[in-house]
Write an enzyme that holds these catalytic residues in place. Structure first.
Site, PDB file in Angstrom:
ATOM      1  N   LYS A  13       0.811  -1.218   0.000  1.00 46.01           N
ATOM      2  CA  LYS A  13       0.000   0.000   0.000  1.00 46.01           C
ATOM      3  C   LYS A  13       0.847   1.273   0.000  1.00 46.01           C
ATOM      4  O   LYS A  13       0.573   2.195  -0.762  1.00 46.01           O
ATOM      5  CB  LYS A  13      -0.932  -0.018   1.216  1.00 46.01           C
ATOM      6  CG  LYS A  13      -1.904   1.143   1.259  1.00 46.01           C
ATOM      7  CD  LYS A  13      -3.088   0.839   2.164  1.00 46.01           C
ATOM      8  CE  LYS A  13      -2.662   0.645   3.610  1.00 46.01           C
ATOM      9  NZ  LYS A  13      -2.418   1.910   4.302  1.00 46.01           N
ATOM     10  N   ARG A  88      -9.494   4.950   9.319  1.00 47.54           N
ATOM     11  CA  ARG A  88      -9.258   3.528   9.552  1.00 47.54           C
ATOM     12  C   ARG A  88     -10.480   2.852  10.177  1.00 47.54           C
ATOM     13  O   ARG A  88     -10.462   1.652  10.422  1.00 47.54           O
ATOM     14  CB  ARG A  88      -7.994   3.308  10.397  1.00 47.54           C
ATOM     15  CG  ARG A  88      -8.050   3.856  11.781  1.00 47.54           C
ATOM     16  CD  ARG A  88      -6.984   3.238  12.696  1.00 47.54           C
ATOM     17  NE  ARG A  88      -7.315   3.556  14.071  1.00 47.54           N
ATOM     18  CZ  ARG A  88      -6.895   4.639  14.709  1.00 47.54           C
ATOM     19  NH1 ARG A  88      -6.094   5.469  14.121  1.00 47.54           N
ATOM     20  NH2 ARG A  88      -7.273   4.884  15.948  1.00 47.54           N
ATOM     21  N   ARG A 128      10.588 -13.769   3.282  1.00 47.29           N
ATOM     22  CA  ARG A 128      11.610 -12.736   3.518  1.00 47.29           C
ATOM     23  C   ARG A 128      12.657 -13.222   4.526  1.00 47.29           C
ATOM     24  O   ARG A 128      12.332 -13.857   5.523  1.00 47.29           O
ATOM     25  CB  ARG A 128      10.946 -11.461   4.049  1.00 47.29           C
ATOM     26  CG  ARG A 128      10.148 -10.717   2.985  1.00 47.29           C
ATOM     27  CD  ARG A 128       9.058  -9.862   3.594  1.00 47.29           C
ATOM     28  NE  ARG A 128       9.571  -8.956   4.608  1.00 47.29           N
ATOM     29  CZ  ARG A 128       9.874  -7.676   4.382  1.00 47.29           C
ATOM     30  NH1 ARG A 128       9.663  -7.137   3.205  1.00 47.29           N
ATOM     31  NH2 ARG A 128      10.344  -6.927   5.357  1.00 47.29           N
ATOM     32  N   ARG A 161      12.591 -12.641  10.468  1.00 49.42           N
ATOM     33  CA  ARG A 161      12.084 -11.813  11.571  1.00 49.42           C
ATOM     34  C   ARG A 161      10.742 -12.357  12.050  1.00 49.42           C
ATOM     35  O   ARG A 161       9.976 -12.920  11.268  1.00 49.42           O
ATOM     36  CB  ARG A 161      11.911 -10.372  11.094  1.00 49.42           C
ATOM     37  CG  ARG A 161      13.214  -9.693  10.717  1.00 49.42           C
ATOM     38  CD  ARG A 161      12.955  -8.314  10.177  1.00 49.42           C
ATOM     39  NE  ARG A 161      11.853  -7.692  10.944  1.00 49.42           N
ATOM     40  CZ  ARG A 161      11.302  -6.526  10.638  1.00 49.42           C
ATOM     41  NH1 ARG A 161      11.712  -5.861   9.601  1.00 49.42           N
ATOM     42  NH2 ARG A 161      10.332  -6.018  11.375  1.00 49.42           N
ATOM     43  N   ARG A 172      -2.109 -10.858  11.539  1.00 51.85           N
ATOM     44  CA  ARG A 172      -2.278  -9.465  11.113  1.00 51.85           C
ATOM     45  C   ARG A 172      -3.354  -9.332  10.046  1.00 51.85           C
ATOM     46  O   ARG A 172      -4.125  -8.380  10.045  1.00 51.85           O
ATOM     47  CB  ARG A 172      -0.948  -8.900  10.598  1.00 51.85           C
ATOM     48  CG  ARG A 172       0.019  -8.557  11.735  1.00 51.85           C
ATOM     49  CD  ARG A 172       1.403  -8.236  11.217  1.00 51.85           C
ATOM     50  NE  ARG A 172       1.415  -7.083  10.336  1.00 51.85           N
ATOM     51  CZ  ARG A 172       2.320  -6.883   9.371  1.00 51.85           C
ATOM     52  NH1 ARG A 172       3.262  -7.767   9.155  1.00 51.85           N
ATOM     53  NH2 ARG A 172       2.272  -5.805   8.642  1.00 51.85           N
TER      54      ARG A 172
END
Ligand SMILES: [Zn+2]
Length: 218
Positions: A13, A88, A128, A161, A172
């Site tokens: 985004k 939001r 990642r 991570r 999330r």
């Protein structure tokens, strides 16, 4: 044109917001930047926001809205803006609607929703790997180093991570869906919601977004 951009974590985004704002010659207004700017310039709103953040509390909606209003009043936002991270929730969206009508006799032109497949986001983010030494980020599928687990640049060890673990990402995405679906429904009711497929290379997503926005460009 006045745009709101919404999309889940991992949809790119921030990157899309920056490209679209540049292409449309309107400012990209993100809540993160608003907070940082107000706090570093020590504005009254910045001091107020910081007092909540220092206590670990959420910054109240009124403070965020006041910062957004200040920013939308700047001369570079005369022809519109692209909001990222605000509103939001539905109460913020209702306040924004009133504010635009009262101050500018205007409405939002369009709300652009970046739509991604959940598994695709998980694949993208959970692959990642970060270098412990130089912090460069690699990807096991899309940008792998020559030797597994070792940074090509500095020879450092790569690790995943916690933020990039599949469990964290799925959580999330769930939180996002729960918090954002009422906002999406609100804008669908207002008939200003457009969804685009945000899967694939960044440039392709930008062209799709620009094609969807073109009818609203004046
Ligand atoms: Zn490295």
């Amino acid at each position: 044109m006045r745009i709101v951009l919404v999309g889940p974590p991992g949809a790119g985004k921030g990157t899309q917001a920056a490209f679209l704002a540049k292409n449309l010659a309107i400012p990209h207004i993100s809540t993160g930047d608003l907070f940082r700017a107000n706090i570093s310039q020590q504005t009254e709103l910045g001091k107020l926001a910081k007092s909540y953040m220092d206590k670990g509390d959420l910054v109240p909606d009124e403070v965020t809205i006041a910062m957004a209003k200040d920013r939308m009043e700047q001369p570079d936002a005369e022809n519109g803006f692209l909001l990222d991270g605000f509103p939001r929730n539905v109460p913020q969206a209702e306040t924004l609607k009133k504010l635009l009508l009262q101050e500018w006799d205007a409405r939002l032109s369009v709300v652009l929703e970046l739509v991604v497949d959940e598994d695709e986001v998980v694949r993208r983010l959970s692959g990642r790997r970060t270098c412990r030494r130089c912090e460069r980020v690699w990807h096991v599928l899309y940008d792998p180093p020559a030797r597994t687990g070792i940074c090509d640049d500095c020879g450092g060890e790569l690790f995943q991570r916690d933020d990039d673990s599949e469990e964290t990402i799925r959580h999330r995405l769930e939180v996002y869906a729960e918090q954002t679906s009422p906002l999406i429904a609100f804008y669908a009711d207002e008939n200003i919601l457009i969804g685009i497929d945000a899967t694939g290379p960044v440039e392709e997503v930008t062209s799709r977004a620009m094609a969807a926005l073109r009818p609203f460009v004046r």
